[in-house]
Design a protein around this motif. Structure first.
Motif, PDB file in Angstrom:
ATOM      1  N   VAL A  35       0.804  -1.223   0.000  1.00  0.00           N
ATOM      2  CA  VAL A  35       0.000   0.000   0.000  1.00  0.00           C
ATOM      3  C   VAL A  35       0.838   1.276   0.000  1.00  0.00           C
ATOM      4  CG1 VAL A  35      -1.819   1.260   1.211  1.00  0.00           C
ATOM      5  CG2 VAL A  35      -1.924  -1.230   1.038  1.00  0.00           C
ATOM      6  N   PRO A  36       1.852   1.462   0.863  1.00  0.00           N
ATOM      7  CA  PRO A  36       2.604   2.726   0.823  1.00  0.00           C
ATOM      8  C   PRO A  36       3.363   2.935  -0.496  1.00  0.00           C
ATOM      9  CG  PRO A  36       3.059   1.531   2.855  1.00  0.00           C
ATOM     10  CD  PRO A  36       2.264   0.636   1.968  1.00  0.00           C
ATOM     11  N   GLY A  37       3.813   1.862  -1.154  1.00  0.00           N
ATOM     12  CA  GLY A  37       4.599   1.994  -2.375  1.00  0.00           C
ATOM     13  C   GLY A  37       3.796   1.832  -3.654  1.00  0.00           C
ATOM     14  N   THR A  38       2.477   1.663  -3.549  1.00  0.00           N
ATOM     15  CA  THR A  38       1.648   1.422  -4.720  1.00  0.00           C
ATOM     16  C   THR A  38       1.244   2.739  -5.369  1.00  0.00           C
ATOM     17  OG1 THR A  38       0.782  -0.569  -3.725  1.00  0.00           O
ATOM     18  CG2 THR A  38      -0.475   0.331  -5.532  1.00  0.00           C
ATOM     19  N   VAL A  39       1.431   2.809  -6.698  1.00  0.00           N
ATOM     20  CA  VAL A  39       1.051   4.012  -7.448  1.00  0.00           C
ATOM     21  C   VAL A  39       0.166   3.579  -8.608  1.00  0.00           C
ATOM     22  CG1 VAL A  39       1.896   5.942  -8.800  1.00  0.00           C
ATOM     23  CG2 VAL A  39       3.249   5.094  -6.878  1.00  0.00           C
ATOM     24  N   GLU A  40      -0.934   4.276  -8.824  1.00  0.00           N
ATOM     25  CA  GLU A  40      -1.844   3.960  -9.920  1.00  0.00           C
ATOM     26  C   GLU A  40      -1.798   5.085 -10.943  1.00  0.00           C
ATOM     27  OE1 GLU A  40      -6.562   3.294 -10.383  1.00  0.00           O
ATOM     28  OE2 GLU A  40      -5.582   2.210  -8.759  1.00  0.00           O
ATOM     29  N   GLU A  41      -1.411   4.753 -12.182  1.00  0.00           N
ATOM     30  CA  GLU A  41      -1.316   5.759 -13.237  1.00  0.00           C
ATOM     31  C   GLU A  41      -2.679   5.990 -13.870  1.00  0.00           C
ATOM     32  OE1 GLU A  41       1.620   4.797 -16.170  1.00  0.00           O
ATOM     33  OE2 GLU A  41       2.993   4.002 -14.669  1.00  0.00           O
ATOM     34  N   GLN A  42      -2.902   7.214 -14.348  1.00  0.00           N
ATOM     35  CA  GLN A  42      -4.119   7.528 -15.100  1.00  0.00           C
ATOM     36  C   GLN A  42      -3.844   7.231 -16.572  1.00  0.00           C
ATOM     37  OE1 GLN A  42      -7.009   8.398 -13.743  1.00  0.00           O
ATOM     38  NE2 GLN A  42      -6.041   8.239 -11.733  1.00  0.00           N
ATOM     39  N   TRP A  43      -4.648   6.376 -17.186  1.00  0.00           N
ATOM     40  CA  TRP A  43      -4.493   6.017 -18.588  1.00  0.00           C
ATOM     41  C   TRP A  43      -5.500   6.765 -19.431  1.00  0.00           C
ATOM     42  CZ3 TRP A  43      -3.525   0.107 -19.448  1.00  0.00           C
ATOM     43  CH2 TRP A  43      -2.400  -0.277 -18.740  1.00  0.00           C
ATOM     44  N   GLY A  44      -5.132   7.020 -20.683  1.00  0.00           N
ATOM     45  CA  GLY A  44      -6.065   7.623 -21.631  1.00  0.00           C
ATOM     46  C   GLY A  44      -7.077   6.577 -22.071  1.00  0.00           C
ATOM     47  N   SER A  45      -8.202   7.015 -22.616  1.00  0.00           N
ATOM     48  CA  SER A  45      -9.259   6.071 -22.995  1.00  0.00           C
ATOM     49  C   SER A  45      -8.863   5.188 -24.176  1.00  0.00           C
ATOM     50  CB  SER A  45     -10.552   6.829 -23.313  1.00  0.00           C
ATOM     51  OG  SER A  45     -10.318   7.708 -24.403  1.00  0.00           O
ATOM     52  N   GLU A  46      -7.962   5.638 -25.040  1.00  0.00           N
ATOM     53  CA  GLU A  46      -7.546   4.859 -26.205  1.00  0.00           C
ATOM     54  C   GLU A  46      -6.184   4.182 -26.004  1.00  0.00           C
ATOM     55  OE1 GLU A  46      -9.434   4.307 -28.921  1.00  0.00           O
ATOM     56  OE2 GLU A  46     -11.003   5.393 -27.839  1.00  0.00           O
ATOM     57  N   GLU A  47      -5.600   4.315 -24.852  1.00  0.00           N
ATOM     58  CA  GLU A  47      -4.267   3.788 -24.589  1.00  0.00           C
ATOM     59  C   GLU A  47      -4.322   2.301 -24.243  1.00  0.00           C
ATOM     60  OE1 GLU A  47      -0.502   4.933 -21.718  1.00  0.00           O
ATOM     61  OE2 GLU A  47      -2.220   6.261 -21.834  1.00  0.00           O
ATOM     62  N   GLU A  48      -3.389   1.529 -24.807  1.00  0.00           N
ATOM     63  CA  GLU A  48      -3.300   0.107 -24.513  1.00  0.00           C
ATOM     64  C   GLU A  48      -2.004  -0.191 -23.782  1.00  0.00           C
ATOM     65  OE1 GLU A  48      -3.814  -2.426 -27.864  1.00  0.00           O
ATOM     66  OE2 GLU A  48      -5.612  -1.413 -28.533  1.00  0.00           O
ATOM     67  N   GLU A  49      -2.012  -1.230 -22.976  1.00  0.00           N
ATOM     68  CA  GLU A  49      -0.821  -1.624 -22.227  1.00  0.00           C
ATOM     69  C   GLU A  49      -0.451  -3.042 -22.608  1.00  0.00           C
ATOM     70  OE1 GLU A  49       2.362  -1.725 -19.671  1.00  0.00           O
ATOM     71  OE2 GLU A  49       1.203   0.001 -20.309  1.00  0.00           O
ATOM     72  N   ASP A  50       0.822  -3.239 -22.953  1.00  0.00           N
ATOM     73  CA  ASP A  50       1.321  -4.575 -23.265  1.00  0.00           C
ATOM     74  C   ASP A  50       1.838  -5.190 -21.975  1.00  0.00           C
ATOM     75  OD1 ASP A  50       2.327  -6.850 -24.411  1.00  0.00           O
ATOM     76  OD2 ASP A  50       4.106  -5.884 -25.238  1.00  0.00           O
ATOM     77  N   GLY A  51       1.291  -6.317 -21.588  1.00  0.00           N
ATOM     78  CA  GLY A  51       1.676  -6.961 -20.337  1.00  0.00           C
ATOM     79  C   GLY A  51       3.027  -7.617 -20.370  1.00  0.00           C
ATOM     80  N   GLY A  52       3.614  -7.806 -21.565  1.00  0.00           N
ATOM     81  CA  GLY A  52       4.915  -8.440 -21.668  1.00  0.00           C
ATOM     82  C   GLY A  52       4.794  -9.948 -21.696  1.00  0.00           C
ATOM     83  N   GLU A  53       5.927 -10.604 -21.608  1.00  0.00           N
ATOM     84  CA  GLU A  53       5.957 -12.059 -21.625  1.00  0.00           C
ATOM     85  C   GLU A  53       6.686 -12.586 -20.403  1.00  0.00           C
ATOM     86  OE1 GLU A  53       7.618 -13.635 -25.208  1.00  0.00           O
ATOM     87  OE2 GLU A  53       6.467 -12.293 -26.474  1.00  0.00           O
ATOM     88  N   ILE A  54       6.221 -13.710 -19.916  1.00  0.00           N
ATOM     89  CA  ILE A  54       6.880 -14.377 -18.799  1.00  0.00           C
ATOM     90  C   ILE A  54       7.167 -15.808 -19.238  1.00  0.00           C
ATOM     91  CG2 ILE A  54       6.629 -15.208 -16.440  1.00  0.00           C
ATOM     92  CD1 ILE A  54       4.750 -12.911 -15.903  1.00  0.00           C
ATOM     93  N   GLU A  55       8.403 -16.200 -19.097  1.00  0.00           N
ATOM     94  CA  GLU A  55       8.793 -17.551 -19.478  1.00  0.00           C
ATOM     95  C   GLU A  55       9.075 -18.354 -18.221  1.00  0.00           C
ATOM     96  OE1 GLU A  55      12.201 -19.383 -22.258  1.00  0.00           O
ATOM     97  OE2 GLU A  55      11.202 -17.569 -22.979  1.00  0.00           O
ATOM     98  N   LEU A  56       8.396 -19.470 -18.057  1.00  0.00           N
ATOM     99  CA  LEU A  56       8.596 -20.306 -16.873  1.00  0.00           C
ATOM    100  C   LEU A  56       9.484 -21.466 -17.192  1.00  0.00           C
ATOM    101  CD1 LEU A  56       4.953 -20.400 -15.558  1.00  0.00           C
ATOM    102  CD2 LEU A  56       6.812 -18.944 -14.783  1.00  0.00           C
TER     103      LEU A  56
END
Length: 56
Positions: A35-56
């Motif tokens: 909670v103290p270190g958590t930051v939430e960014e404001q995104w634009g309505s048309e903006e997309e976020e790429d979650g990236g890839e995780i290899e196990l």
């Protein structure tokens, strides 16, 4: 009144087919925010976020 004629059909034996399966292990986790270190960014309505890839 006439009786309906009933026709007997030949007997079909029940069938069973067995499929071999491989056991799967699931990777489970729980994530809790810091909670103290958590930051939430404001995104634009048309903006997309790429979650990236995780290899196990």
């Amino acid at each position: 009144m006439r009786k309906k004629e009933q026709r007997k059909e030949s007997y079909k034996a029940p069938e069973c087919e067995v499929f071999s399966m491989e056991a799967e292990d699931f990777f489970c986790t729980s994530v809790l925010p810091q909670v103290p270190g958590t930051v939430e960014e404001q995104w634009g309505s048309e903006e997309e976020e790429d979650g990236g890839e995780i290899e196990l």
